[in-house]
Design a protein around this motif. Structure first.
Motif, PDB file in Angstrom:
ATOM      1  N   LYS A  29      34.568  44.092 -14.750  1.00  0.00           N
ATOM      2  CA  LYS A  29      34.523  45.525 -14.457  1.00  0.00           C
ATOM      3  C   LYS A  29      35.371  46.264 -15.486  1.00  0.00           C
ATOM      4  N   ARG A  81      33.862  59.902 -15.626  1.00  0.00           N
ATOM      5  CA  ARG A  81      34.141  58.463 -15.728  1.00  0.00           C
ATOM      6  C   ARG A  81      32.847  57.661 -15.818  1.00  0.00           C
ATOM      7  N   LYS A 134      27.554  61.582  -8.615  1.00  0.00           N
ATOM      8  CA  LYS A 134      27.667  60.194  -9.045  1.00  0.00           C
ATOM      9  C   LYS A 134      26.272  59.586  -9.119  1.00  0.00           C
ATOM     10  N   VAL A 194      31.795  53.493 -15.255  1.00  0.00           N
ATOM     11  CA  VAL A 194      32.230  52.153 -14.866  1.00  0.00           C
ATOM     12  C   VAL A 194      31.098  51.178 -15.176  1.00  0.00           C
ATOM     13  N   LEU A 214      37.226  59.380 -17.603  1.00  0.00           N
ATOM     14  CA  LEU A 214      38.145  59.198 -16.487  1.00  0.00           C
ATOM     15  C   LEU A 214      39.568  59.555 -16.863  1.00  0.00           C
ATOM     16  N   THR A 257      36.314  50.256 -17.020  1.00  0.00           N
ATOM     17  CA  THR A 257      36.234  51.708 -16.843  1.00  0.00           C
ATOM     18  C   THR A 257      36.461  52.396 -18.182  1.00  0.00           C
ATOM     19  N   ASN A 272      39.344  46.128 -15.165  1.00  0.00           N
ATOM     20  CA  ASN A 272      39.654  46.243 -13.738  1.00  0.00           C
ATOM     21  C   ASN A 272      39.373  44.968 -12.955  1.00  0.00           C
ATOM     22  N   THR A 310      27.909  52.973 -13.486  1.00  0.00           N
ATOM     23  CA  THR A 310      28.162  54.119 -12.619  1.00  0.00           C
ATOM     24  C   THR A 310      28.638  55.285 -13.470  1.00  0.00           C
ATOM     25  N   THR A 339      36.929  56.095 -20.203  1.00  0.00           N
ATOM     26  CA  THR A 339      37.330  57.480 -19.999  1.00  0.00           C
ATOM     27  C   THR A 339      37.408  58.194 -21.342  1.00  0.00           C
ATOM     28  N   GLU A 384      30.017  59.191 -13.341  1.00  0.00           N
ATOM     29  CA  GLU A 384      30.573  60.213 -12.466  1.00  0.00           C
ATOM     30  C   GLU A 384      30.699  61.522 -13.225  1.00  0.00           C
ATOM     31  N   TYR A 431      39.713  52.717 -22.428  1.00  0.00           N
ATOM     32  CA  TYR A 431      39.020  51.738 -21.604  1.00  0.00           C
ATOM     33  C   TYR A 431      40.034  50.857 -20.898  1.00  0.00           C
TER      34      TYR A 431
END
Length: 203
Positions: free
Chosen positions: A131, A145, A168, A147, A15, A133, A123, A161, A135, A163, A120
């Motif tokens: 949560k 990304r 996705k 998640v 990400l 994320t 979130n 998840t 990257t 992406e 990281y």
């Protein structure tokens, strides 16, 4: 479809908006990694939503060994050799995968991949989950990304998840059992069970 599903279930990340390593995220990821390391043998069931379709599967893990079974394929890895059985064509591909390829085969490799080459970000929470994320520092990484939703109760992954540009994919863990005991033979292909399968040795 089989190769796509396995690649999802499993591999590197991304990400471009968070160029930092968040202390709270690291603490949660460290605890998740420790919980995974202490879990012993693991059996997880999951669903994958990708490309408008849905696939169910089971993953059994013991250290670096695993058995992955989906609607389309079954993959065994005994720590050195990998066998991938394609159900629609009744063929088995045998290979010796690289570390990078193994990361793309085992979704739980994501629980340690953050330690090198990734940013990281924490979130907040979604329900009873943290949560996070992830990257990649290298923008040429395959995904844009990842998640993670991680249980606040036991630090087990609940949802992933992935992406990739316009695509996705979502992996939902529907069952998770720890301290399982597996025989070494579970992680090896047994030709007797697939007497008519074509064997393709790629080693």
């Amino acid at each position: 479809m089989k190769k796509y599903i396995i690649t999802l279930l499993i591999s590197a990340i991304i990400l471009p908006c968070f160029a930092q390593k968040d202390a709270q995220a690291k603490k949660i990821l460290d605890q998740t990694s420790t919980a995974f390391a202490n879990a012993g043998g693991i059996k997880a069931t999951f669903t994958i939503k990708a490309g408008g379709g849905q696939t169910k599967g089971t993953l059994q893990l013991s250290n670096k060994k695993f058995l992955l079974n989906t609607n389309d394929a079954t993959t065994w890895f005994d720590g050195k050799t990998q066998w991938s059985y394609l159900k629609h064509s009744d063929e088995v591909n045998i290979s010796v995968p690289s570390e990078e390829e193994l990361q793309s085969m085992n979704p739980y490799a994501l629980l340690n991949i953050y330690k090198k080459g990734f940013n990281y970000q924490y979130n907040g929470t979604v329900g009873n989950n943290y949560k996070i994320t992830l990257t990649p520092e290298n923008k040429k990484n395959a995904f844009s990304r990842i998640v993670l939703l991680i249980s606040k109760t036991n630090y087990q992954p609940q949802h992933i998840t992935l992406e990739q540009q316009k695509n996705k994919s979502e992996i939902t863990v529907t069952g998770y059992q720890t301290k399982q005991s597996f025989s070494n033979s579970l992680f090896q292909f047994n030709k007797k069970n697939y007497p008519h399968a074509e064997i393709i040795d790629l080693r």
